[in-house]
Scaffold this active site. Structure first.
Site, PDB file in Angstrom:
ATOM      1  N   HIS A 226      42.940  36.747  53.754  1.00  0.00           N
ATOM      2  CA  HIS A 226      41.796  37.627  53.515  1.00  0.00           C
ATOM      3  C   HIS A 226      42.040  39.022  54.091  1.00  0.00           C
ATOM      4  O   HIS A 226      42.947  39.217  54.907  1.00  0.00           O
ATOM      5  CB  HIS A 226      40.535  37.032  54.157  1.00  0.00           C
ATOM      6  CG  HIS A 226      39.924  35.930  53.360  1.00  0.00           C
ATOM      7  ND1 HIS A 226      38.648  35.477  53.583  1.00  0.00           N
ATOM      8  CD2 HIS A 226      40.401  35.185  52.331  1.00  0.00           C
ATOM      9  CE1 HIS A 226      38.359  34.505  52.738  1.00  0.00           C
ATOM     10  NE2 HIS A 226      39.418  34.319  51.974  1.00  0.00           N
TER      11      HIS A 226
ATOM     12  N   SER B  60      41.390  32.857  42.263  1.00  0.00           N
ATOM     13  CA  SER B  60      40.940  34.051  41.545  1.00  0.00           C
ATOM     14  C   SER B  60      40.248  35.069  42.435  1.00  0.00           C
ATOM     15  O   SER B  60      39.869  36.143  41.975  1.00  0.00           O
ATOM     16  CB  SER B  60      40.025  33.661  40.381  1.00  0.00           C
ATOM     17  OG  SER B  60      38.920  32.910  40.854  1.00  0.00           O
ATOM     18  N   GLY B  61      40.070  34.766  43.720  1.00  0.00           N
ATOM     19  CA  GLY B  61      39.684  35.787  44.678  1.00  0.00           C
ATOM     20  C   GLY B  61      38.198  35.936  44.935  1.00  0.00           C
ATOM     21  O   GLY B  61      37.350  35.340  44.273  1.00  0.00           O
ATOM     22  N   GLU B  62      37.912  36.775  45.930  1.00  0.00           N
ATOM     23  CA  GLU B  62      36.543  37.106  46.324  1.00  0.00           C
ATOM     24  C   GLU B  62      36.409  38.623  46.421  1.00  0.00           C
ATOM     25  O   GLU B  62      37.314  39.307  46.913  1.00  0.00           O
ATOM     26  CB  GLU B  62      36.213  36.496  47.688  1.00  0.00           C
ATOM     27  CG  GLU B  62      36.282  34.999  47.746  1.00  0.00           C
ATOM     28  CD  GLU B  62      36.021  34.478  49.154  1.00  0.00           C
ATOM     29  OE1 GLU B  62      34.932  34.763  49.700  1.00  0.00           O
ATOM     30  OE2 GLU B  62      36.902  33.805  49.702  1.00  0.00           O
TER      31      GLU B  62
ATOM     32  N   GLY C 194      35.634  24.657  38.369  1.00  0.00           N
ATOM     33  CA  GLY C 194      34.993  24.224  37.144  1.00  0.00           C
ATOM     34  C   GLY C 194      36.012  23.838  36.097  1.00  0.00           C
ATOM     35  O   GLY C 194      37.218  23.801  36.344  1.00  0.00           O
TER      36      GLY C 194
END
Length: 323
Positions: A38, A105-107, A174
């Site tokens: 991060h 895919s990240g934040e 998902g």
């Protein structure tokens, strides 16, 4: 048999301490380790966020047996996928084959810092799939030229490429991400013990591949202190991926979690030193088909006590219950 790992949590300790914690995890017998990647901590109270790849390089030299993995690296904004491939190949060489590349895919929290905005989730999924494809191609060797919808690669090549490139893990939340993981990944990564995720992974080609989960815990002989610390540093955890991936700053997480009570955290995460409570929290991951589970001990100043307790009590209990 389920394997149990230790999380090198970059949000709650400085780089030298993180290396020392990883060495301790190897010494007490954890089966593997994972490292967060991060730019920001989720909450200011966590207090840290050093560069994960420098930490991993140091850990690779300070340990000799402990398998390493990013949990997870986003290869789409802060990092170009060609650079991620180079970093991962180098770390695989430094660790002599002990590294796995976990991707997600990240934040917004971490990726907004390069000033490229934060697009809709469908666009982020497109970018992620293209990035994984580029990394895979570079791991195969030779020169790679790619002109896609989101990325360009101009005659790139990894000059220091291990004989066996790092296995690639993909974080899922998902059906769409499970389909991508089943097709392009060597292992599944998830933070929720959701059997629907592992079933979807199997449907899309993931049958027989490892699936790695993660569980925050807060060991302390004083349960009240453990609950308070978990609330102070990890109350963001219950927000869910769809919410957490959109928030741009630690102050956003402060606001989003202002009404979370200590009891809410204690109901969600094992706190204290009752080993049966920890086993109960692990069981849903085992029942959902996870083959590996990385534990996160909450609190950067409480790792030594957790490692000592793990060696004497927790790891023997986990292996006895889930052999």
């Amino acid at each position: 048999m389920v394997h149990f790992g230790y999380t090198v949590m970059t949000e709650q300790a400085g780089p030298r301490d993180l290396v020392r914690h990883a060495v301790g995890a190897e010494e007490v017998g954890f089966d593997f380790s994972v490292t967060s990647d991060h730019y920001f901590p989720w909450l200011r109270s966590q207090g840290h966020s050093p560069y994960a790849w420098s930490v991993l390089g140091a850990i690779a030299q300070a340990t000799s047996r402990l398998p390493l993995m990013t949990y997870v690296t986003c290869p789409t904004f802060r990092y170009h996928p060609a650079v991620v491939a180079q970093k991962a190949a180098t770390l695989q060489l430094l660790s002599e084959g002990r590294f796995r590349l976990g991707l997600g895919s990240g934040e917004n929290l971490n990726e907004h810092v390069v000033g490229r905005g934060w697009p809709a989730v469908d666009v982020r999924h497109e970018m992620f799939e293209e990035a994984v494809t580029i990394i895979r191609a570079l791991f195969e060797g030779g020169h790679v030229t790619h002109h896609g919808k989101h990325y360009d690669v101009d005659s790139a090549r990894l000059w220091d490429l291990p004989d066996a490139p790092p296995p690639i893990g993909v974080a899922v939340s998902g059906e769409r991400s499970c389909a991508l993981a089943g097709r392009l990944a060597d292992l599944l990564i998830a933070t929720e013990p959701d059997p629907d995720l592992t079933a979807a992974f199997d449907r899309h080609g993931g049958a027989g591949k490892p699936r790695v989960g993660q569980l925050p815990v807060c060991f302390d002989t004083d349960r009240t202190a453990a609950v308070a610390r978990a609330h102070d540093q990890f109350r963001w955890f219950g927000g869910g991926w769809k919410v957490n991936s959109e928030l741009p700053h630690p102050d956003s997480f402060e606001g989003a979690t202002q009404y979370v009570r200590p009891d809410d955290v204690a109901d969600a995460l094992p706190c204290g030193d009752d080993v049966d409570t920890f086993l109960e929290a692990v069981r849903p991951f085992v029942d959902a088909g996870f083959t590996e589970l990385a534990l996160v001990q909450i609190g950067g100043d409480h790792q030594d006590a957790f490692l000592e307790w793990s060696a004497k009590t927790l790891l023997p209990a986990l292996r006895g219950a889930f052999a």
